[in-house]
Design a protein around this motif. Structure first.
Motif, PDB file in Angstrom:
ATOM      1  N   GLY A 132       2.297  12.174  40.515  1.00  0.00           N
ATOM      2  CA  GLY A 132       3.654  12.686  40.297  1.00  0.00           C
ATOM      3  C   GLY A 132       4.126  12.434  38.877  1.00  0.00           C
ATOM      4  O   GLY A 132       4.739  13.307  38.255  1.00  0.00           O
ATOM      5  N   ASP A 133       3.830  11.233  38.370  1.00  0.00           N
ATOM      6  CA  ASP A 133       4.199  10.898  36.984  1.00  0.00           C
ATOM      7  C   ASP A 133       3.496  11.816  35.986  1.00  0.00           C
ATOM      8  O   ASP A 133       4.104  12.283  35.023  1.00  0.00           O
ATOM      9  N   ILE A 134       2.213  12.090  36.226  1.00  0.00           N
ATOM     10  CA  ILE A 134       1.436  12.940  35.316  1.00  0.00           C
ATOM     11  C   ILE A 134       1.988  14.366  35.330  1.00  0.00           C
ATOM     12  O   ILE A 134       2.151  14.987  34.270  1.00  0.00           O
ATOM     13  N   ILE A 135       2.285  14.870  36.500  1.00  0.00           N
ATOM     14  CA  ILE A 135       2.838  16.231  36.617  1.00  0.00           C
ATOM     15  C   ILE A 135       4.188  16.313  35.921  1.00  0.00           C
ATOM     16  O   ILE A 135       4.470  17.266  35.190  1.00  0.00           O
ATOM     17  N   LYS A 136       5.010  15.286  36.106  1.00  0.00           N
ATOM     18  CA  LYS A 136       6.330  15.250  35.474  1.00  0.00           C
ATOM     19  C   LYS A 136       6.178  15.277  33.952  1.00  0.00           C
ATOM     20  O   LYS A 136       6.883  16.021  33.257  1.00  0.00           O
ATOM     21  N   LYS A 137       5.265  14.465  33.418  1.00  0.00           N
ATOM     22  CA  LYS A 137       5.029  14.423  31.963  1.00  0.00           C
ATOM     23  C   LYS A 137       4.527  15.779  31.461  1.00  0.00           C
ATOM     24  O   LYS A 137       4.926  16.246  30.405  1.00  0.00           O
ATOM     25  N   ALA A 138       3.634  16.408  32.214  1.00  0.00           N
ATOM     26  CA  ALA A 138       3.077  17.697  31.821  1.00  0.00           C
ATOM     27  C   ALA A 138       4.164  18.773  31.782  1.00  0.00           C
ATOM     28  O   ALA A 138       4.161  19.649  30.897  1.00  0.00           O
TER      29      ALA A 138
END
Length: 141
Positions: A132-138
Motif C-alpha cells: 500500500g505504501d509503495i502504491i501510494k508513493k507511485a
C-alpha cells in the motif's frame, strides 16, 4: 494463552483443565458445561470481548460462540479432526510412558504449526501494508 511446560503437562489431566473454567457462561441444562468442555480437551481462555473462548490444550484449536446445545466433543472432532487428544481411546492415566512421549511429540507439531502460521499472517499483513505504501508513493510521483 501460552502455557508453561509444567502447566502443559498438567493439562493432560481432566481436573487441571476443569480448573480453568472459572466464569464459564454455560452450566446446568447445557451440553457444553465446563465438565464436558474439559473432558473434550478444552481449557477456558476468555477475553474481554469473548467470555466463551475455549482452546484445546493439545491442538490449540480455539472455538467461541458456543450454544447451550453444542456438544464439545463433536465440535472438537469436526473443527480439528487430526487432534490426537480427542482421538485417544483410553484415559491419560492408562497411557504408557512411550505413548505419552509420542502424544507429546504430536502436540509439539501442532504448536510449531501454530507459531509458523502466526508468523506467516504477520508477514502477509506487513507485506500488504508495505505494498500500500509503495502504491501510494507511485501515485504521488
Amino acid at each position: 494463552m501460552e502455557l508453561s511446560k509444567e502447566d502443559c503437562l498438567r493439562m493432560y489431566f481432566y481436573q487441571s483443565r476443569l480448573a480453568t473454567f472459572s466464569g464459564w457462561p454455560f452450566d446446568e441444562d447445557c451440553a457444553c458445561t465446563s465438565e464436558n468442555m474439559a473432558k473434550a480437551g478444552f481449557i477456558h481462555t476468555p477475553s474481554d470481548n469473548s467470555p466463551d473462548v475455549a482452546q484445546c490444550f493439545f491442538c490449540f484449536k480455539e472455538l467461541e460462540g458456543w450454544e447451550p446445545q453444542d456438544d464439545p466433543e463433536k465440535e472438537h472432532q469436526s473443527h480439528s479432526p487430526t487432534c490426537h487428544f480427542i482421538m485417544l481411546k483410553k484415559s491419560v492415566e492408562e497411557l504408557t510412558t512411550e505413548e505419552l512421549f509420542k502424544l507429546q511429540k504430536e502436540r509439539q507439531k501442532f504448536h510449531i504449526k501454530k507459531i509458523c502460521n502466526q508468523g506467516i499472517e504477520k508477514f502477509k499483513e506487513a507485506a500488504k501494508s508495505r505494498r500500500g505504501d509503495i502504491i501510494k508513493k507511485a501515485m504521488e510521483g
